[in-house]
Design an enzyme around this catalytic site. Structure first.
Site, PDB file in Angstrom:
ATOM      1  N   THR A 187       0.874  -1.174   0.000  1.00 55.97           N
ATOM      2  CA  THR A 187       0.000   0.000   0.000  1.00 55.97           C
ATOM      3  C   THR A 187       0.908   1.219   0.000  1.00 55.97           C
ATOM      4  O   THR A 187       1.441   1.614   1.032  1.00 55.97           O
ATOM      5  CB  THR A 187      -0.931   0.004   1.223  1.00 55.97           C
ATOM      6  N   LYS A 192      -6.752   1.751  -3.453  1.00 52.52           N
ATOM      7  CA  LYS A 192      -6.479   1.076  -2.187  1.00 52.52           C
ATOM      8  C   LYS A 192      -6.565   2.065  -1.018  1.00 52.52           C
ATOM      9  O   LYS A 192      -7.131   1.741   0.039  1.00 52.52           O
ATOM     10  CB  LYS A 192      -5.099   0.419  -2.241  1.00 52.52           C
ATOM     11  N   LYS A 237      -0.193   5.251   8.649  1.00 49.11           N
ATOM     12  CA  LYS A 237       0.608   5.452   7.436  1.00 49.11           C
ATOM     13  C   LYS A 237      -0.292   5.659   6.221  1.00 49.11           C
ATOM     14  O   LYS A 237      -0.095   6.580   5.429  1.00 49.11           O
ATOM     15  CB  LYS A 237       1.529   4.241   7.246  1.00 49.11           C
TER      16      LYS A 237
END
Length: 318
Positions: A113, A188, A257
């Site tokens: 990701t 995503k 994150k």
């Protein structure tokens, strides 16, 4: 009478046509993905990071081992990365003994990701080195990774995705083509924004409920089976109600994150995203208070504790 050799010959021919795959990132998701590749006949080379258990299991299944990304690139036609994010991806590509040191054409599939802005720039830079990038981030859990039933969002040129697809099908049940390089990672982040947004809402609602004298059990009895119910809700509440820490295995540090990547993307697009900022701050609170390695449903406990209460009372008394 001896059986004709044609079926075996066809199988051997098909096997010899399969591209050689390198795989870096044998964590909770990657180990299952790699096991599917090698068990389905793809020539596989893997690399150890902190632990050797997954490497040793894969070698028993027939995988080879490389000591460095450069060595893996030299042994492979395609390299799959399944690491934490853009920083780790860039280090594996351009760092000491990185993939670029092999100086050979590759198809690079990034299942991490990552930050879409970095992915887009990286795809352009790698193309000049003869490396084609497909961003193919994952949805679902390590269970589906082991079963070969992941969902994948694939960004890249039609030609690159067509080449990657037979490989991805070894560990994915659904592959959604999203557009050019970078769009897989964009989708995503949006997927994770929705799921982490639900997590923040559940956590805050549970806190307010508790302060008003309503238990998590009462809360659940209203939402479960209603239009607010979904698979994500049920996994989250396996932790809330039954303290099942493995119901949703995604660390809050990784959630922070991803929400930080979303903030970066929104800034690049000059988009106002106040809800994204609020969700990010919820996970920043959890990480700052030392809970970064706890899984996402534990955000409910963090938000409760911040408000001086606890949710950890369930029928089992745990």
């Amino acid at each position: 009478m001896q059986k004709p050799a044609y079926p075996d010959s066809e199988a051997n021919s098909e096997e010899s046509m399969k591209e050689k795959i390198g795989f870096i990132g044998l964590g909770a998701m990657g180990s299952g993905m790699a096991a599917n590749l090698v068990s389905k006949g793809w020539p596989l080379t893997v690399m150890a990071h902190r632990k050797r258990e997954a490497v040793d299991r894969l070698k028993e299944l027939g995988a080879a081992e490389a000591a460095t990304p450069k060595a893996m690139a030299l042994a492979s036609d395609v390299v799959i990365l399944c690491v934490t994010g853009s920083e780790e991806v860039q280090q594996l590509i351009s760092g000491p003994e990185g993939l670029l040191m092999a100086a050979k054409p590759l198809l690079l599939i990034d299942c991490s990701t990552s930050n879409p802005a970095i992915t887009i720039k990286l795809a352009e830079e790698l193309a000049r080195q003869g490396i084609t990038l497909v961003d193919a981030p994952l949805a679902r859990t390590p269970k589906e990774a082991a079963e070969g039933k992941l969902d994948i969002m694939a960004g890249g040129s039609p030609e690159a995705i067509a080449r990657a697809k037979p490989i991805l099908e070894a560990f994915a049940a659904r592959i959604v083509e999203t557009g050019p390089a970078g769009t897989g990672h964009t989708m995503k982040l949006l997927n994770n924004f929705v799921s982490m947004g639900y997590s923040a809402i559940y956590s805050e609602a549970l806190m307010i409920a508790a302060k008003a004298g309503l238990t998590p059990q009462v809360f659940d009895s209203v939402l479960r089976g209603s239009r607010m119910d979904c698979g994500f809700y049920q996994a989250f509440f396996e932790f809330v109600l039954h303290r099942d820490e493995n119901a949703q295995r995604f660390a809050m540090a990784n959630a922070l994150k991803d929400m930080s990547y979303l903030a970066s993307l929104a800034q690049a697009l000059q988009a106002v995203n106040p809800v994204g900022a609020a969700v990010r701050n919820s996970f920043a609170t959890a990480v700052a208070s030392g809970h970064g390695q706890s899984f996402v449903p534990a955000l409910s406990d963090v938000i409760a504790a911040t408000n001086g209460i606890t949710l950890a009372t369930n029928p089992n008394g745990k």
